[in-house]
Design an enzyme around this catalytic site. Structure first.
Site, PDB file in Angstrom:
ATOM      1  N   TYR A   1     -78.419 -12.932  47.192  1.00 55.26           N
ATOM      2  CA  TYR A   1     -77.807 -13.578  46.032  1.00 55.26           C
ATOM      3  C   TYR A   1     -78.139 -12.758  44.797  1.00 55.26           C
ATOM      4  O   TYR A   1     -79.289 -12.375  44.590  1.00 55.26           O
ATOM      5  CB  TYR A   1     -78.365 -15.003  45.881  1.00 55.26           C
ATOM      6  CG  TYR A   1     -77.847 -15.758  44.675  1.00 55.26           C
ATOM      7  CD1 TYR A   1     -76.495 -16.080  44.570  1.00 55.26           C
ATOM      8  CD2 TYR A   1     -78.699 -16.168  43.658  1.00 55.26           C
ATOM      9  CE1 TYR A   1     -76.007 -16.785  43.469  1.00 55.26           C
ATOM     10  CE2 TYR A   1     -78.225 -16.886  42.566  1.00 55.26           C
ATOM     11  CZ  TYR A   1     -76.874 -17.185  42.474  1.00 55.26           C
ATOM     12  OH  TYR A   1     -76.401 -17.893  41.386  1.00 55.26           O
TER      13      TYR A   1
ATOM     14  N   ASP B   1     -82.316  -5.738  43.198  1.00 61.04           N
ATOM     15  CA  ASP B   1     -82.345  -7.042  42.534  1.00 61.04           C
ATOM     16  C   ASP B   1     -83.696  -7.670  42.834  1.00 61.04           C
ATOM     17  O   ASP B   1     -83.921  -8.218  43.902  1.00 61.04           O
ATOM     18  CB  ASP B   1     -81.197  -7.926  43.026  1.00 61.04           C
ATOM     19  CG  ASP B   1     -81.184  -9.273  42.306  1.00 61.04           C
ATOM     20  OD1 ASP B   1     -82.181  -9.604  41.628  1.00 61.04           O
ATOM     21  OD2 ASP B   1     -80.189 -10.004  42.440  1.00 61.04           O
TER      22      ASP B   1
ATOM     23  N   LYS C   1     -86.817 -14.614  36.518  1.00 59.62           N
ATOM     24  CA  LYS C   1     -87.832 -15.543  37.007  1.00 59.62           C
ATOM     25  C   LYS C   1     -89.236 -15.273  36.447  1.00 59.62           C
ATOM     26  O   LYS C   1     -89.503 -15.659  35.320  1.00 59.62           O
ATOM     27  CB  LYS C   1     -87.769 -15.602  38.530  1.00 59.62           C
ATOM     28  CG  LYS C   1     -86.389 -16.141  38.979  1.00 59.62           C
ATOM     29  CD  LYS C   1     -86.275 -16.556  40.410  1.00 59.62           C
ATOM     30  CE  LYS C   1     -84.985 -17.326  40.647  1.00 59.62           C
ATOM     31  NZ  LYS C   1     -83.917 -16.655  41.340  1.00 59.62           N
TER      32      LYS C   1
HETATM   33  C1  LIG Z   1     -82.467 -16.438  41.017  1.00 60.82           C
HETATM   34  C2  LIG Z   1     -81.815 -15.142  41.362  1.00 60.82           C
HETATM   35  C3  LIG Z   1     -80.752 -14.626  40.615  1.00 60.82           C
HETATM   36  C4  LIG Z   1     -80.078 -15.409  39.522  1.00 60.82           C
HETATM   37  O1  LIG Z   1     -80.927 -15.703  38.484  1.00 60.82           O
HETATM   38  P1  LIG Z   1     -80.575 -16.932  37.485  1.00 60.82           P
HETATM   39  O2  LIG Z   1     -81.610 -16.848  36.437  1.00 60.82           O
HETATM   40  O3  LIG Z   1     -80.617 -18.169  38.327  1.00 60.82           O
HETATM   41  O4  LIG Z   1     -79.189 -16.669  36.969  1.00 60.82           O
HETATM   42  C5  LIG Z   1     -80.294 -13.358  40.918  1.00 60.82           C
HETATM   43  N1  LIG Z   1     -80.832 -12.639  41.913  1.00 60.82           N
HETATM   44  C6  LIG Z   1     -81.835 -13.111  42.668  1.00 60.82           C
HETATM   45  C7  LIG Z   1     -82.423 -12.253  43.735  1.00 60.82           C
HETATM   46  C8  LIG Z   1     -82.343 -14.387  42.430  1.00 60.82           C
HETATM   47  O5  LIG Z   1     -83.324 -14.863  43.219  1.00 60.82           O
END
Ligand SMILES: *Cc1c(COP(=O)(O)O)cnc(C)c1O
Length: 431
Positions: A143, A238, A271
């Protein structure tokens, strides 16, 4: 006794779609009523009925110090007194950028934004702008936020590009998104052979936390790096979830230990770097980052980017977790949770596999660890739902879906872990 969680959920559902502001909070996968949080402290939170839970979500990762850490609280309170937002630069933005770059040396420059979605979307635009190419690879089960081009599932074959996973995403927008199976070297090589010269980037969660907890294998990661270099595509990590969560140097430091000289071209963070406030970032080498506005042609902007209260929260969080011994203790605690759960499952004869790195873990009701999304999805979901509700009733709060990871914080004690394993052992016996 009236269930205040239910009362609030019913009321919320009248004014907020599904009663929640992010879908997985709605408990749709596991059934039941979401817990409305009243307050949180350390490793715990209390719901609207006053029920206490040991929290293994920690806001889906950011709360690495636990809730209400005194140093973070103080920094946030002090920053708030000086003003909430200026729309003009502040010294603290430089300090946070410097702190991030110090620990993740693959980045020479970083741009601060407000959410992981924004960071992932902007990193993709920059990768496309910097390479002058449109196509890119992502992997099923990873994601990267909910930008249109990233809400894609695999098409019918390798030569075909993806299909939207959400209504409202026009097929044209995902025409250039190629979705491959995680950890599948052969597919990766075939995709590069077909499209390598047209690829802007490969975007990957190096330790995936949005399909439970699945590591990219070292040979797979090595091949990603080699093929990107060979074809002039950028390798974009990511690390919104894994960044400053699996190690101080993030997941890339874990791979650099296994693959000499390894580094990604670009990194996406979120995060933990906000410590619970809306803050995310993306960065890379100077020559790429200088392609961004105002120095370059790739546009990106944000009214609240580098927000003074959020940067105070993030900066203090990063300084706390950089203190000697923090990650060693966090890793040991997470490992002891995973070992305890494995032991309890084995004693009850429940098929179970689990893995962890730093303060992030995952488990599946499968005898072997999964290597990709399809394997994760073979985990027994009715059984997971029973386990989830058993833990919840016992005061242990894990993610309400089997395809999510879990998080331990610096505030979790050995006693919290022991209590969790004790509750789990009872639930395992009833599965
Ligand atoms: C949580 C997450 C996102 C999105 O971040 P948001 O602050 O919820 O928009 C993107 N990539 C990864 C790997 C994530 O865990």
């Amino acid at each position: 006794m009236t269930d205040r969680n239910q009362t609030l959920f019913d009321r919320a559902a009248q004014v907020i779609p599904g009663g929640v502001n992010s879908p997985v909070r709605a408990f749709r996968a596991v059934g039941g009523t979401p817990r409305f949080v009243q307050r949180a402290q350390g490793a715990y939170f209390w719901d609207a009925n006053g029920q206490k839970y040991i929290d293994y979500i920690g806001s889906w990762g950011p709360m690495i110090l636990g809730h209400g850490h005194p140093a973070v609280l103080e920094a946030v309170q002090k920053a708030a007194l000086d003003g909430f937002s200026f729309g003009a630069p502040t010294e603290r933005e430089i300090e946070l950028a410097e702190e991030i770059l110090k620990h993740v040396p693959s980045m020479e420059m970083v741009r601060l934004v407000s959410s992981g979605t924004e960071a992932g979307m902007s990193a993709l635009r920059l990768a496309r702008g910097a390479t002058g190419r449109s196509k890119f690879i992502k992997f099923e089960g990873c994601y990267h936020g909910h930008a249109d081009a990233l809400l894609v599932k695999a098409g019918s074959g390798l030569a075909t590009f993806g299909n939207p996973t959400s209504a409202g995403v026009p097929p044209e927008v995902v025409r250039d998104t190629l979705v491959l199976e995680y950890n599948n070297i052969q597919q990766l090589e075939e995709a590069f052979a077909l499209h390598g010269k047209e690829l802007a980037c490969v975007m990957i969660e190096p330790i995936a936390g949005n399909m439970n907890f699945v590591r990219a294998s070292v040979p797979f990661m090595k091949r990603c790096r080699e093929l990107c270099t060979e074809y002039g595509a950028l390798l974009v990590f990511d690390e919104v979830m894994s960044g400053f969560r699996v190690a101080l140097g993030s997941a890339q430091s874990v791979y650099a230990k296994a693959i000499p000289g390894f580094k990604p071209d670009m990194t996406v963070l979120g995060k933990v770097i906000g410590g619970g406030m809306p803050l995310a970032a993306f960065g890379g080498p100077r020559e790429i980052m200088r392609q961004l506005a105002p120095t370059g042609p790739v546009y990106q902007a944000g009214t609240l980017s580098g927000n003074p209260v959020a940067t105070a929260c993030g900066l203090t969080t990063l300084r706390e977790i950089a203190k000697p011994g923090f990650f060693e203790a966090l890793s040991a605690r997470t490992q002891s949770l995973v070992d305890g759960l494995k032991g309890a499952a084995a004693a009850a004869g429940v098929p179970f596999s689990a893995d962890c790195q730093g303060g992030m873990f995952g488990f599946l009701l499968l005898p072997e660890l999964a290597q990709n999304y399809a394997q994760v999805m073979t985990s027994d979901s009715p059984k997971f739902n029973k386990l989830f509700h058993g833990l919840l009733d016992g005061g242990v709060y894990i993610a309400p879906a089997l395809y999510e990871a879990g998080f331990v914080s610096g505030a979790h004690t050995e006693a919290d872990i022991a209590e969790t394993v004790r509750v789990a052992a009872d639930v395992f016996k009833s599965l």
